[in-house]
Write an enzyme that holds these catalytic residues in place. Structure first.
Site, PDB file in Angstrom:
ATOM      1  N   TRP A 124       0.868  -1.189   0.000  1.00 37.01           N
ATOM      2  CA  TRP A 124       0.000   0.000   0.000  1.00 37.01           C
ATOM      3  C   TRP A 124       0.899   1.232   0.000  1.00 37.01           C
ATOM      4  O   TRP A 124       1.991   1.184   0.563  1.00 37.01           O
ATOM      5  CB  TRP A 124      -0.872  -0.029   1.275  1.00 37.01           C
ATOM      6  CG  TRP A 124      -2.070   0.871   1.225  1.00 37.01           C
ATOM      7  CD1 TRP A 124      -2.173   2.117   1.785  1.00 37.01           C
ATOM      8  CD2 TRP A 124      -3.308   0.604   0.584  1.00 37.01           C
ATOM      9  NE1 TRP A 124      -3.418   2.633   1.522  1.00 37.01           N
ATOM     10  CE2 TRP A 124      -4.136   1.729   0.779  1.00 37.01           C
ATOM     11  CE3 TRP A 124      -3.817  -0.469  -0.162  1.00 37.01           C
ATOM     12  CZ2 TRP A 124      -5.434   1.818   0.278  1.00 37.01           C
ATOM     13  CZ3 TRP A 124      -5.111  -0.382  -0.663  1.00 37.01           C
ATOM     14  CH2 TRP A 124      -5.907   0.747  -0.438  1.00 37.01           C
ATOM     15  N   ASP A 176      -0.162  11.655  -1.545  1.00 33.17           N
ATOM     16  CA  ASP A 176      -1.153  12.627  -1.067  1.00 33.17           C
ATOM     17  C   ASP A 176      -2.240  11.906  -0.265  1.00 33.17           C
ATOM     18  O   ASP A 176      -2.164  10.692  -0.045  1.00 33.17           O
ATOM     19  CB  ASP A 176      -1.719  13.452  -2.243  1.00 33.17           C
ATOM     20  CG  ASP A 176      -2.529  12.625  -3.234  1.00 33.17           C
ATOM     21  OD1 ASP A 176      -2.867  11.456  -2.930  1.00 33.17           O
ATOM     22  OD2 ASP A 176      -2.830  13.148  -4.324  1.00 33.17           O
ATOM     23  N   GLU A 179      -3.510   8.819  -1.609  1.00 32.71           N
ATOM     24  CA  GLU A 179      -2.515   7.758  -1.754  1.00 32.71           C
ATOM     25  C   GLU A 179      -2.048   7.680  -3.203  1.00 32.71           C
ATOM     26  O   GLU A 179      -1.863   6.608  -3.756  1.00 32.71           O
ATOM     27  CB  GLU A 179      -3.106   6.429  -1.239  1.00 32.71           C
ATOM     28  CG  GLU A 179      -4.178   6.723  -0.194  1.00 32.71           C
ATOM     29  CD  GLU A 179      -4.379   5.719   0.885  1.00 32.71           C
ATOM     30  OE1 GLU A 179      -5.054   4.762   0.590  1.00 32.71           O
ATOM     31  OE2 GLU A 179      -3.876   5.920   2.006  1.00 32.71           O
ATOM     32  N   GLU A 332     -18.545   6.030   0.083  1.00 35.85           N
ATOM     33  CA  GLU A 332     -17.417   6.916  -0.226  1.00 35.85           C
ATOM     34  C   GLU A 332     -17.765   7.828  -1.398  1.00 35.85           C
ATOM     35  O   GLU A 332     -17.623   9.044  -1.338  1.00 35.85           O
ATOM     36  CB  GLU A 332     -16.212   6.048  -0.589  1.00 35.85           C
ATOM     37  CG  GLU A 332     -15.021   6.805  -1.125  1.00 35.85           C
ATOM     38  CD  GLU A 332     -13.968   5.833  -1.642  1.00 35.85           C
ATOM     39  OE1 GLU A 332     -12.969   5.628  -0.943  1.00 35.85           O
ATOM     40  OE2 GLU A 332     -14.116   5.270  -2.747  1.00 35.85           O
TER      41      GLU A 332
END
Ligand code: BGC
Length: 374
Positions: A124, A176, A179, A332
């Site tokens: 990640w 950022d 990601e 989201e």
């Protein structure tokens, strides 16, 4: 307050409290495998929502601790532990960067954490500096609202450590808050660091980050503008990002009505606000087709509320209330408007449906309600 409003508020609180882990962290989303982790950033907004919510309840109960404040307390305690757990690594990376060397990515603070507080899997984009800055901001808001002083020794230790880390690392490119763009320097990240350092100073008066905060602000004014005179998403990029709203709200690097912010807001409205509701992250977004983010719509509403434009803020809140599913869950993003529709199906095939419920969206809903006094 309409029944819908009441229910969505209560449901939001329920979703958040249900998904707090025994160690205090909040899962970003309980059902999406990629998001069954905890982030400093998401948690900071969630804890802020609970700080505001708890203040109301606690005032009604003559100041006794509300469940919201207890929950936020456990989140801050989790964050302090997670930071201190990395102390040796953070000292190493600060020494390296201070000596002009490249940071070892194994030594930075992680972006996402397992429910027990240990680091998430390494596949990640981990290195992000906005999260810890936002955590400091939220912690200060909590301490201000609750009058919870003096800080527990462990929290003060974490504040000192993580603020020093931010003050040393701020020029280092990182991912950022989405990601993305791991080799750039991002305006919203710098604002979160600036706001975090300000919060740290207020939490621990012996700390003094005035000089570095001035340097950060000067750097932004010098390097983070588009040719059109708006704030740029990242250094050298002629694009805005909806995350630039956070530069003023909540981080306060510039006032909400500073002409620079108003130009940036106008371009966000032009480039990123979806006519059907919600706000896109940035013009090149392809994640789940680059849909319209509900939480960014709410954040725009928060910005409008701070500007005194209540009607616009109210309209957003009303739209969001129509986006909850039958169980009262808020996602989201929505795919009623997409910048890159061809990318939608591949993401769903690879990662499953759009994250829903997303705790951060529920938190932004509660925040906007409070900003509107509802
Ligand atoms: C977003 C991050 C967020 C994470 C968990 C990612 O897709 O880009 O900003 O922290 O999801 O909600």
């Amino acid at each position: 307050m309409s029944t819908t409003t009441l229910n969505l508020h209560d449901r939001s609180l329920e979703v958040i409290l249900e998904n707090q882990q025994p160690g205090g962290a909040y899962l970003a989303c309980p059902v999406m495998p990629d998001y069954q982790f905890s982030w400093f950033r998401d948690g900071a907004y969630i804890a802020y929502a609970l700080t505001l919510d708890g203040a109301q309840i606690s005032a009604a109960r003559n100041g006794s601790m509300a469940a919201q404040w207890e929950s936020a307390y456990r989140f801050f305690a989790w964050g302090a532990r997670a930071i201190i757990q990395r102390e040796a690594a953070l000292e190493r990376v600060m020494a390296a960067v201070s000596a002009g060397q490249q940071p070892d990515m194994h030594d930075v603070l992680n972006a996402r954490y397992l429910p027990d507080g240990s680091d998430g899997p390494d596949d990640w984009p981990e290195f992000q500096l906005d999260g810890p800055g936002t955590w400091l901001w939220s912690l200060h808001e909590y301490v201000r609202a609750t009058g919870f002083t003096p800080l527990p020794a462990e929290w003060e230790h974490a504040v000192r450590l993580v603020s020093r880390y931010l003050a040393i690392m701020w020029r280092t490119p990182c991912y950022d808050c989405w990601e993305e763009r791991g080799t750039d320097i991002h305006t919203s990240t710098l604002a979160a660091i600036w706001g975090g350092l300000k919060a740290a100073q207020e939490l621990v008066p012996a700390l003094d980050y005035e000089a570095v905060r001035d340097e950060i602000k000067a750097f932004v004014l010098q390097n983070c503008l588009t040719p059109g005179g708006e704030l740029a998403k990242s250094v050298g990029v002629d694009m805005v990002d909806a995350n630039l709203l956070t530069v003023a709200v909540p981080h306060g690097l510039f006032e909400v009505n500073d002409p620079l912010m108003l130009r940036t807001l106008a371009r966000i409205e032009h480039d990123l606000v979806a006519p059907s509701g919600g706000v896109h992250r940035h013009a090149e977004d392809v994640y789940y087709g680059g849909g319209a983010w509900v939480l960014l719509g709410l954040h725009l509403g928060w910005y409008y509320a701070e500007l005194g434009q209540r009607a616009k803020a109210r309209e957003i809140l009303t739209w969001v209330e129509t986006q909850a599913d039958a169980a009262g869950n808020l996602p989201e993003q929505v795919n009623t408007s997409m910048f890159a529709p061809d990318h939608y199906d591949p993401w769903v095939a690879q990662r499953g449906p759009i994250a829903n419920p997303l705790l951060w969206t529920h938190a932004e809903y509660m925040i906007l309600q409070h900003k509107l006094g509802e």
